[in-house]
Design a protein around this motif. Structure first.
Motif, short mmCIF file in Angstrom:
data_model
loop_
_atom_site.label_atom_id
_atom_site.label_comp_id
_atom_site.label_asym_id
_atom_site.label_seq_id
_atom_site.Cartn_x
_atom_site.Cartn_y
_atom_site.Cartn_z
N THR A 105 2.36 -1.61 0.21
CA THR A 105 3.02 -2.38 1.25
C THR A 105 4.25 -1.60 1.69
O THR A 105 5.17 -1.39 0.88
CB THR A 105 3.44 -3.77 0.74
OG1 THR A 105 2.29 -4.47 0.27
CG2 THR A 105 4.11 -4.57 1.84
N ASP B 49 2.62 -8.86 5.50
CA ASP B 49 2.49 -9.09 4.06
C ASP B 49 1.28 -8.36 3.48
O ASP B 49 1.20 -8.17 2.27
CB ASP B 49 2.34 -10.60 3.79
CG ASP B 49 3.62 -11.34 4.10
OD1 ASP B 49 4.69 -10.69 4.03
OD2 ASP B 49 3.53 -12.53 4.43
N ARG B 50 0.36 -7.94 4.30
CA ARG B 50 -0.87 -7.32 3.77
C ARG B 50 -0.62 -5.88 3.31
O ARG B 50 0.27 -5.19 3.84
CB ARG B 50 -1.98 -7.35 4.83
CG ARG B 50 -1.72 -6.48 6.05
CD ARG B 50 -2.84 -6.67 7.08
NE ARG B 50 -2.60 -5.87 8.26
CZ ARG B 50 -3.01 -4.60 8.40
NH1 ARG B 50 -3.60 -4.00 7.38
NH2 ARG B 50 -2.77 -3.95 9.52
N GLU B 51 -1.42 -5.46 2.35
CA GLU B 51 -1.31 -4.09 1.83
C GLU B 51 -2.05 -3.13 2.75
O GLU B 51 -3.07 -3.49 3.37
CB GLU B 51 -1.89 -4.01 0.42
CG GLU B 51 -1.07 -4.76 -0.61
CD GLU B 51 -1.64 -4.56 -2.02
OE1 GLU B 51 -2.87 -4.38 -2.12
OE2 GLU B 51 -0.86 -4.61 -2.99
#
Length: 379
Positions: free
Chosen positions: A200, A207-209
């Motif tokens: 991240t 918020d997503r990787e």
């Protein structure tokens, strides 16, 4: 190489010739004997002879050790296992035709001076041997270490000759990882390597990787019989995570830092080390051949001094004794018994029947006896 016994016995009725004939007669057909010419050396005082006798035994062992260490180097490096020689003369011939070297060891010098000459020569030789071996072994070790870098599979050997500048991407954000992939696992590696790391981004609004591996960055660099070498580009933040996943998938991570021109530097270093190794090898062999001759010659003179001192202490003054070399071959027991009978009168406390007891044989003989083991094989 046979063992010799350097013995001495007093002149019979004042005649050294009679002493020699008696030995020849009593050992007829069971040993080969040689007369050894010992010059009339300076005797000095009885106290000095007794002190010198103790020192000579210790010096003899030390000189023998140095001679045999040089011999070992000659056998390993200089002669293909051939017997060493003294200026081209076989060891046995040099011993059995021994002539005192007046130029090197003047007989007018005191015995302590003669032994000091020999001790000094051997000390210097011992130090030179250690120094030359250290230099040679250091070069060999460095050469072997460099050679090992080019040996083995792609999972172990140096990558310098395979990786080129275009294979490497290195920025503030990106890093290059080199992977040695077993050939049976190449298909799985290609299918899964892009998913082996996520991250991240710092300060990201999402918020997503994100994928930590640059898509389609796997490039095959080279291959051998067991491995294919790939380079993969990853984000520096995910480098450790990628390496962990790769190892779990039986991929060998090759830690490698590319340096422009390193291949040429390694090649030049290898060439120089080979040249240095060859020079050091030839220098060691030349030195060993010369030093062996000098050291062996000194050793035999020390043996001569030792038999002279022991004979004077045993038989008294003036020094009228005959030094002789006995080569018993396989008849050691028979020769010992013959000598015990011949010289039993020289020691009232000596029992010739003790020759049957091997434990007593090594303790005392009624005649001066100094063993000469020419080579390390018998030492």
């Amino acid at each position: 190489m046979p063992v010799f016994w350097l013995i001495s016995a007093p002149a019979e009725n004042g005649s050294k010739e009679e002493t020699w004939k008696s030995l020849q007669r009593i050992t007829n057909e069971i040993s080969t004997n040689y007369r050894m010419k010992i010059p009339d050396l300076r005797v000095g005082t009885l106290d000095s002879l007794m002190q010198l006798s103790d020192d000579l035994e210790r010096q003899d062992r030390y000189v023998e050790g140095v001679v045999h260490r040089i011999e070992k180097e000659l056998r390993e490096h200089g002669g293909g296992g051939a017997e060493p020689t003294i200026d081209g003369q076989p060891l046995e011939g040099f011993l059995t035709r021994f002539e005192w070297d007046q130029a090197r060891y003047p007989v007018k010098s005191a015995l302590s001076e003669l032994t000091a000459m020999i001790q000094g020569l051997i000390n210097r030789t011992d130090e030179e041997l250690k120094s030359k071996l250290m230099d040679y072994n250091s070069i060999k070790s460095n050469l072997s270490q460099l050679e090992r870098k080019g040996q083995g599979g792609l999972n172990a050997k140096s990558l310098v000759e395979y990786v080129r500048k275009e294979h490497v991407i290195a920025t503030e954000k990106l890093a290059t990882v080199f992977c040695a992939v077993p050939k049976f696992a190449v298909t799985e590696f290609k299918d899964k390597y892009e998913s082996w790391a996520t991250f991240t981004p710092q300060g990201s609004k999402f918020d997503r990787e994100l994928n930590g591996v640059v898509p389609r960055s796997a490039m095959r660099v080279t291959e051998d019989q067991e491995f294919e070498l790939y380079r993969v580009v990853v984000f520096r933040a995910t480098e450790d995570a990628f390496k962990t996943k790769a190892r779990e998938a039986r991929v060998t991570i090759r830690d490698f830092t590319f340096a422009e021109g390193q291949a040429a530097v390694d090649t030049e270093e290898m060439t120089k080390l080979k040249e240095d190794s060859d020079k050091a090898y030839k220098s060691l062999v030349r030195w060993a051949k010369l030093s062996y001759s000098e050291s062996f010659r000194a050793w035999m003179h020390l043996k001569a001094i030792r038999v002279f001192v022991e004979s004077v202490l045993r038989y008294g003054l003036p020094p009228t004794f005959q030094a002789m070399l006995v080569k018993p071959g396989k008849n050691e027991d028979r020769v010992r018994k013959a000598l015990a009978g011949l010289y039993a009168h020289l020691s009232a406390g000596y029992d010739k029947n003790a020759e049957d007891d091997a434990a007593n044989v090594a303790k005392f003989y009624p005649y001066v006896d100094i063993e000469v083991k020419l080579t390390q094989e018998e030492a």
